[in-house]
Design a protein around this motif. Structure first.
Motif, short mmCIF file in Angstrom:
data_model
loop_
_atom_site.label_atom_id
_atom_site.label_comp_id
_atom_site.label_asym_id
_atom_site.label_seq_id
_atom_site.Cartn_x
_atom_site.Cartn_y
_atom_site.Cartn_z
N LEU A 1 0.83 -1.20 0.00
CA LEU A 1 0.00 0.00 0.00
C LEU A 1 0.87 1.24 0.00
N GLU A 2 0.99 1.88 -1.17
CA GLU A 2 1.71 3.13 -1.25
C GLU A 2 0.84 4.19 -0.57
N LYS A 3 1.50 5.11 0.12
CA LYS A 3 0.75 6.08 0.91
C LYS A 3 -0.24 6.87 0.03
N ASN A 4 -1.48 6.94 0.53
CA ASN A 4 -2.57 7.70 -0.11
C ASN A 4 -2.99 7.19 -1.49
N ARG A 5 -2.56 5.99 -1.87
CA ARG A 5 -3.00 5.46 -3.16
C ARG A 5 -3.89 4.24 -2.90
N PRO A 6 -5.20 4.30 -3.23
CA PRO A 6 -6.10 3.19 -2.95
C PRO A 6 -5.72 1.94 -3.76
N VAL A 7 -5.75 0.79 -3.11
CA VAL A 7 -5.46 -0.48 -3.77
C VAL A 7 -6.63 -1.42 -3.50
N GLU A 8 -7.03 -2.14 -4.53
CA GLU A 8 -8.13 -3.08 -4.33
C GLU A 8 -7.62 -4.51 -4.23
N ALA A 9 -8.10 -5.23 -3.24
CA ALA A 9 -7.73 -6.63 -3.11
C ALA A 9 -8.83 -7.36 -2.37
N VAL B 1 -3.01 5.64 4.98
CA VAL B 1 -3.00 7.09 5.13
C VAL B 1 -1.89 7.61 6.04
N GLY B 2 -1.06 6.72 6.55
CA GLY B 2 0.06 7.21 7.36
C GLY B 2 0.12 6.58 8.73
N TYR B 3 1.24 6.80 9.41
CA TYR B 3 1.37 6.21 10.74
C TYR B 3 1.42 7.27 11.81
N ARG B 4 1.13 6.84 13.02
CA ARG B 4 1.16 7.77 14.16
C ARG B 4 1.70 7.02 15.37
N PRO B 5 2.46 7.72 16.19
CA PRO B 5 3.00 7.05 17.38
C PRO B 5 1.95 6.92 18.47
#
Lengths: 129, 778
Positions: B536-544, B552-556
């Motif tokens: 999953l590339e950031k912000n690019r929707p992938v269908e599976a 959409v990103g990570y958070r601590p």
């Protein structure tokens, strides 16, 4: 009564046969790369990660690729189904379970053996003083 | 050290209780009964006190105790801190002993009314005494300076400014240092399941001791029939609690540990399953003995075996004998524990089967009165199949031992072994659990049997047909599906009838419905699951797999842990999952935890594999002084080491130091000095990465690996370092997504099963209370 005894014997014999064959079949033996390649059977190979060879995670296919040297010094490219195993970098040795496909060893599981990280660790106690 | 003394007091009291209770049994006079009781109570109270002391030591962070240091730390929350009580070998033995002892108090009350107390309690106290002996051999209250005398003990006056010291011997001025912080709890266990699961499991293990004690007591008293009535509520209780514990563990593995499924056939899981299977088998065969008096020996043997299985399991998972072959790291507890565990098995097998062998000839021979189409025979076959499953699981789990003996090389069996051996048995068990309910005792009339078979068979076939349409062509799986569905409908039909007659007796049917639903859930979620590795590339929707995922990103969170937010869109429905990954100092590795979305008809399960930050591959370079190496368009020269006398002195004294290597990077005409450092102490060093941006915009990262000084010829000294080229790729999260259809059936089935067990306990307790024998019309 007779019918029951016969039935019981059939069930027991069938059970023993199923048990023994499956036990033998599913026991994956330890081997070196040469033997594993020769027999083509699933095997567990113990060895060391070769650090200066290609080591990367193939994100497209979700495979971790690295090179491993077995106890006899033979090096082989290993492709693991999945991510880099825990403790991979600090492991003193690794065990790859899988089988050969040509010259590449396809591992379904890689276990890492780590230097004593559990109790009885006097280094740890010194650190926490 | 007070804790250790209390444990010893408890141990001596149980030994005394064993002797006195046995004396009461031999003399049949109640002269010593009161003292024996008090001894047992003293033991239980002592053990409770020891546990309270332990808890106090943990909660107040007394790191001068090895156990507290080993498993806890000051940064744990209170519930987790409490759970460190049983995070290690010693503590979990203490928990087991504690629960066993407390159950014994109730057992004493209960058996005293049934005229069974001296015999049961003499055996039971012996069990408790063995568990306490374990705590004496492997003392949870050991001081840390006794564990690490070389590192922590000193003599002479205590130097000023050294904190956390304790004077052990004033006259010889021997003193010790102790840690200010503990090693902490394994992050895998830092979870609310850790608070509940082991407690339930150990209650179940403890409960398994009761049917054993009652069986041996029956043999002692030459009472081959009534012991069953006394024992049944306990067996069902044990099966219920242990079963709940097992499934909680399965849910833990599925939901947070990320094993991908709820059952991994791991030695730890297997070892709790085997006693459960044997206990359930014994519950079934005792039904026949109640009815016709048959299976006397079988019932003794199964009740004894269920407890032996607990001991054998403990031996397998705690003695370190499985060693390298298990994913779980079992700590080798040392020779003493190994032999004590082995001794435990020998002693209790010897007592149980020894008595059984001695009494066997006296036992009444009951002529077989039932035919093949009778409930007795179905029960017998069912219990037989359950025992066979237990046997196969034991053999599989013991594989490392068997292969060591046979080939001198330990190896474990694959998961496929368990599935292949148990599937045929599972088919038999589910079929019999339906059929048995439709059969009559002694003999069934073919005509009425056929009539009652109609509905479940038809409904079972319809279910199988639906599954077939969904895409399975494996015959055995389809057969298993049919038998499970057949059992489900047969038990619903019978259960409805019983409910109309006497609702109190409906427990058995409900438990069977639960098992059947669970089995259907096994098939749908394990055989029809879909799995795919997705980048999953950031912000690019992938269908599976029919789901659209956007990373959409990570958070601590909780300090240095990271949650990776993935938006999941399915059937117009948007939800967010947040699998987590973080580096753990404790395990020296990356911890990964999955996340899932629970839909009514399926689970969508997301397991994180890795985060690719466009890192590129590091290149390792070794350079001699004054030599050059080229990296792409750069030329790197190694000028000299950078360490002065002061730093060297600090290193030799074990203090913090920092050493370096001076490099020079030629980038076209630009020259840039780079200093690669190594900081830390003699035990532990850090290598901070040094960034460098080339004129063409490429980013590099330099990092020192080691310094190789040459004492004889300084010009031949070398340095080793890595250069990593940063690639401008988007941040990509790699996950394994899977869909598990109808996994809710497994959980619904589990709850139903527990309810069934619970209703059965109520019924059997009422029955054991009443003097009048109730008719068994189940």
């Amino acid at each position: 009564m007779n019918g029951k005894v016969i039935l019981a014997i059939i069930v027991i014999v069938a059970g023993v046969v199923i048990g023994v064959t499956n036990f033998v079949e599913s026991n994956v033996e330890y081997a070196d790369f040469a033997t594993a390649q020769l027999t083509g059977k699933k095997a567990q190979v113990k060895g060391e990660w070769v650090q200066d060879q290609e080591t990367r995670f193939d994100a497209e296919n979700g495979k971790f690729i690295f090179h491993m040297k077995d106890d006899y010094g033979r090096m082989c490219r290993v492709i693991l189904d999945g991510a880099k195993p825990n403790n991979f970098e600090i492991a003193t040795s690794v065990v790859a379970k899988g089988k050969f496909d040509g010259d590449v060893f396809h591992a379904e599981m890689v276990l890492t053996k780590c230097p004593s990280k559990y109790e009885g660790d006097s280094e740890a106690v010194k650190k926490s003083l | 050290m007070i804790g250790g003394i209390i444990v010893k007091i408890a141990f001596l009291s149980t030994i005394l209780a064993v002797v006195l209770y046995y004396r009461v049994h031999r003399t049949q006079s109640s002269r010593w009964l009161l003292i024996a009781r008090n001894c047992y109570h003293v033991a239980t109270l002592s053990l409770m006190t020891a546990a309270a002391v332990m808890l106090y030591l943990i909660l107040t962070h007394q790191f001068q105790y090895t156990y507290v240091w080993n498993y806890s730390s000051t940064d744990l929350s209170i519930p987790l801190l409490i759970s460190t009580f049983y995070a290690g070998q010693e503590g979990s033995f203490m928990l087991w002993a504690l629960y066993t002892a407390v159950i014994g108090v109730f057992l004493m009350q209960y058996t005293s009314k049934k005229d069974y107390e001296p015999e049961v309690m003499s055996v039971y106290s012996l069990i408790v005494s063995f568990l306490l002996l374990m705590l004496i051999v492997k003392n949870p209250f050991e001081y840390i300076w006794n564990t690490f005398p070389n590192d922590l003990l000193s003599s002479g006056p205590i130097p000023k400014g050294v904190a956390n010291t304790v004077m052990l011997d004033e006259t010889r001025s021997i003193w010790a240092r102790f840690p200010v912080e503990g090693k902490g709890l394994n992050p895998l266990l830092q979870n609310y399941w850790m608070v509940i699961h082991p407690q339930v499991l150990f209650s179940g293990f403890s409960a398994m001791a009761v049917p054993y004690a009652l069986a041996v007591a029956g043999l002692m008293k030459r009472d081959y029939n009534t012991w069953i009535r006394v024992a049944t509520p306990w067996s069902v209780f044990g099966a219920m609690v242990l079963g709940t514990g097992i499934i909680l563990g399965g849910y833990w593995a599925y939901e947070t540990l990320g094993w991908g499924g709820f059952w991994g056939w791991d030695p730890v899981e297997n070892s709790s399953l085997v006693p459960w299977l044997l206990c359930v088998a014994s519950i079934h065969t005792t039904l026949t003995q109640r009815k016709s008096g048959a299976f006397v020996k079988t019932n003794f043997a199964l009740s004894i075996l269920a407890f032996i299985a607990v001991l054998y399991s403990t031996f397998l998972t705690r003695s370190g004998i499985l060693g390298d072959t298990s994913v779980h790291s079992f700590v080798d507890p040392g020779m003493w524990v190994y032999w004590l565990l082995l001794g435990c098995i020998v002693v209790f097998t010897g007592i149980g089967f020894g008595y059984l062998f001695v009494r066997m000839r006296e036992m009444p021979k009951v002529p077989v009165e039932h035919t093949i189409i009778s409930r007795e025979f179905a029960l017998f076959l069912g219990a037989f199949a359950l025992s066979f499953v237990a046997l196969f699981v034991v053999i599989g789990t013991s594989s490392p031992i068997i292969t060591t003996i046979a080939k001198n090389k330990a190896s474990a069996v694959e998961i496929s072994y368990y599935i292949k051996t148990n599937l045929p048995l599972g088919i038999a068990i589910t079929f019999l659990s339906g059929l048995g309910q439709l059969l009559w005792w002694k003999h069934s009339k073919t005509k009425s049997l056929l009539r009652s078979l109609m509905l479940p068979t038809v409904l079972g076939l319809i279910t199988t047909f639906v599954v077939l349409l969904l895409g399975s062509e494996e015959f055995l799986i389809l057969l298993f599906t049919f038998c499970s569905a057949f059992s489900l409908f047969a038990n619903l039909q019978v259960g409805y009838g019983i409910y109309m007659g006497n609702p109190k007796f409906v427990g058995g049917s409900i438990a069977h419905v639960g098992i059947a639903v669970m089995c259907l859930g096994f098939v749908t979620s394990e055989r029809y699951d879909d799995k795919k590795t997705v980048s999953l590339e950031k912000n690019r929707p992938v269908e599976a797999l029919g789901y659209t995922m956007t990373y959409v990103g990570y958070r601590p969170y909780e300090g240095e842990k990271y949650a990776f937010d993935v938006e999941v869109e399915h059937a117009g429905n948007k939800r967010t999952v947040a699998p987590t990954m973080y580096y753990s100092d404790f395990t020296k590795g990356v911890m990964r935890h999955p996340d899932l979305i629970n839909y009514l008809t399926k689970d969508f399960y997301v397991a994180p594999l890795s985060l690719e930050e466009g890192g590129g591959i590091a290149q390792k370079i070794e350079l001699q002084k004054g030599h050059q190496a080229t990296v792409d368009s750069l030329t790197v020269t190694f000028n000299d080491f950078d360490f002065d006398a002061f730093q060297r002195g600090a290193m030799l004294e074990g203090k913090e130091f920092s050493l370096g290597a001076q490099l020079e990077v030629h980038d076209g005409k630009k020259k840039t000095p780079l200093m690669l450092l190594m900081k830390g102490t003699a035990q532990e060093q850090e290598f901070p990465p040094v960034p460098y941006t080339a004129l063409n915009g490429t980013q590099y990262e330099f990092m020192l690996v080691r310094l190789i000084p040459d004492r004889d010829d300084k010009s031949k000294s070398k340095v080793e370092f890595t250069v990593k080229k940063k690639e401008n790729k988007a941040e990509t999260l790699v996950i394994e997504a899977s869909v598990k259809p109808y996994i809710n059936l497994v959980w619904v089935g589990t709850v139903t099963l527990v309810v069934g067990f619970f209703l059965t306990i109520i019924r059997r307790v009422a029955e054991a209370r009443s003097k009048v024998q109730t008719p068994d019309d189940e």
